[in-house]
Scaffold this motif. Sequence first.
Motif, PDB file in Angstrom:
ATOM      1  N   PRO A   1     -13.172  44.896  63.037  1.00  0.00           N
ATOM      2  CA  PRO A   1     -12.766  46.282  63.257  1.00  0.00           C
ATOM      3  C   PRO A   1     -13.967  47.199  63.505  1.00  0.00           C
ATOM      4  N   PRO A   2     -13.909  48.057  64.512  1.00  0.00           N
ATOM      5  CA  PRO A   2     -15.074  48.871  64.889  1.00  0.00           C
ATOM      6  C   PRO A   2     -15.135  50.219  64.172  1.00  0.00           C
ATOM      7  N   TYR A   3     -15.004  50.198  62.849  1.00  0.00           N
ATOM      8  CA  TYR A   3     -15.000  51.432  62.069  1.00  0.00           C
ATOM      9  C   TYR A   3     -16.164  51.431  61.075  1.00  0.00           C
ATOM     10  N   ALA A   4     -16.920  52.512  61.064  1.00  0.00           N
ATOM     11  CA  ALA A   4     -18.079  52.592  60.177  1.00  0.00           C
ATOM     12  C   ALA A   4     -17.690  52.385  58.724  1.00  0.00           C
ATOM     13  N   SER A   5     -16.531  52.933  58.313  1.00  0.00           N
ATOM     14  CA  SER A   5     -16.133  52.877  56.907  1.00  0.00           C
ATOM     15  C   SER A   5     -15.972  51.455  56.380  1.00  0.00           C
ATOM     16  N   LEU A   6     -15.682  50.511  57.270  1.00  0.00           N
ATOM     17  CA  LEU A   6     -15.497  49.126  56.843  1.00  0.00           C
ATOM     18  C   LEU A   6     -16.810  48.357  56.730  1.00  0.00           C
ATOM     19  N   TRP A   7     -17.896  48.941  57.253  1.00  0.00           N
ATOM     20  CA  TRP A   7     -19.156  48.209  57.303  1.00  0.00           C
ATOM     21  C   TRP A   7     -20.314  48.907  56.594  1.00  0.00           C
ATOM     22  N   ASP A   8     -20.105  50.148  56.143  1.00  0.00           N
ATOM     23  CA  ASP A   8     -21.229  50.916  55.589  1.00  0.00           C
ATOM     24  C   ASP A   8     -21.351  50.803  54.078  1.00  0.00           C
ATOM     25  N   GLY A   9     -20.604  49.876  53.482  1.00  0.00           N
ATOM     26  CA  GLY A   9     -20.699  49.668  52.040  1.00  0.00           C
ATOM     27  C   GLY A   9     -19.475  50.103  51.278  1.00  0.00           C
ATOM     28  N   THR A  10     -18.652  50.970  51.880  1.00  0.00           N
ATOM     29  CA  THR A  10     -17.439  51.386  51.186  1.00  0.00           C
ATOM     30  C   THR A  10     -16.342  50.339  51.310  1.00  0.00           C
ATOM     31  N   GLY A  11     -16.305  49.670  52.480  1.00  0.00           N
ATOM     32  CA  GLY A  11     -15.380  48.564  52.671  1.00  0.00           C
ATOM     33  C   GLY A  11     -13.923  48.940  52.791  1.00  0.00           C
ATOM     34  N   ARG A  12     -13.630  50.187  53.128  1.00  0.00           N
ATOM     35  CA  ARG A  12     -12.238  50.599  53.274  1.00  0.00           C
ATOM     36  C   ARG A  12     -12.122  51.594  54.408  1.00  0.00           C
ATOM     37  N   LEU A  13     -10.976  51.627  55.023  1.00  0.00           N
ATOM     38  CA  LEU A  13     -10.751  52.579  56.106  1.00  0.00           C
ATOM     39  C   LEU A  13     -10.780  54.015  55.592  1.00  0.00           C
TER      40      LEU A  13
END
Length: 215
Positions: free
Chosen positions: A97-109
């Motif tokens: 998924p190309p969403y920052a929220s899933l990859w920046d450490g929070t791990g959730r949309l």
Amino acid sequence: MSGGPMTAISEDRDLVFIAEWLAQEFLSPPGIGQVEAARTMAGQIALRRIGDCLGQPAAADALCQLLTAGSAEDVTPAIQRRHTALFEGIFRQRSVPPYASLWDGTGRLCGPAVDRMRAVLRDLDMHVQADCAEPPDHLAIQLAALAEAMRQRRAEAVADLAEQMLVWVGRFATALIRADGVGYYGNLARFLLSLLDRIADGSATVDSNRAAAAI
């Protein structure tokens, strides 16, 4: 005479064009018209120019070959299916998924990256189109904002947004390359990494003129 301010401006315009082109590629799969345009001599030259600009000639060559490996009627749906599988799949282990929220450490949309991007968009006086259902931390929206910051010659905004993206895009692109290898989107991920490296290293900004090249 080589080098100098005019060369830098030309290079920065190229980076704006590449950022906007990648934004469109990650937002939605190409239609048959776009694929047909990319298969022409002008389209293939433009792709190779992008590869040269980013230091990724092998990725550009691979894209050119993929786009011409069969008829446009066959190539287009294959790319479209891959886009859906990679970016819209419901299983995390099978999609990227190309969403920052899933990859920046929070791990959730819809994590903190969404509010950060809303602030960036306000600062740049940008608005997400009404027909776009994606949250502001979608890669395509971040790339479009990065291009606009460069166009406005907002060096601080460019540096801040590039720094935000570098927090997560490396993980995203690595996962995408792992998932797609030397496929269409795997090679776009290589372009993406090189683009951000170029922008972060050069603090690129450009004037209001758009790059003339188009695919």
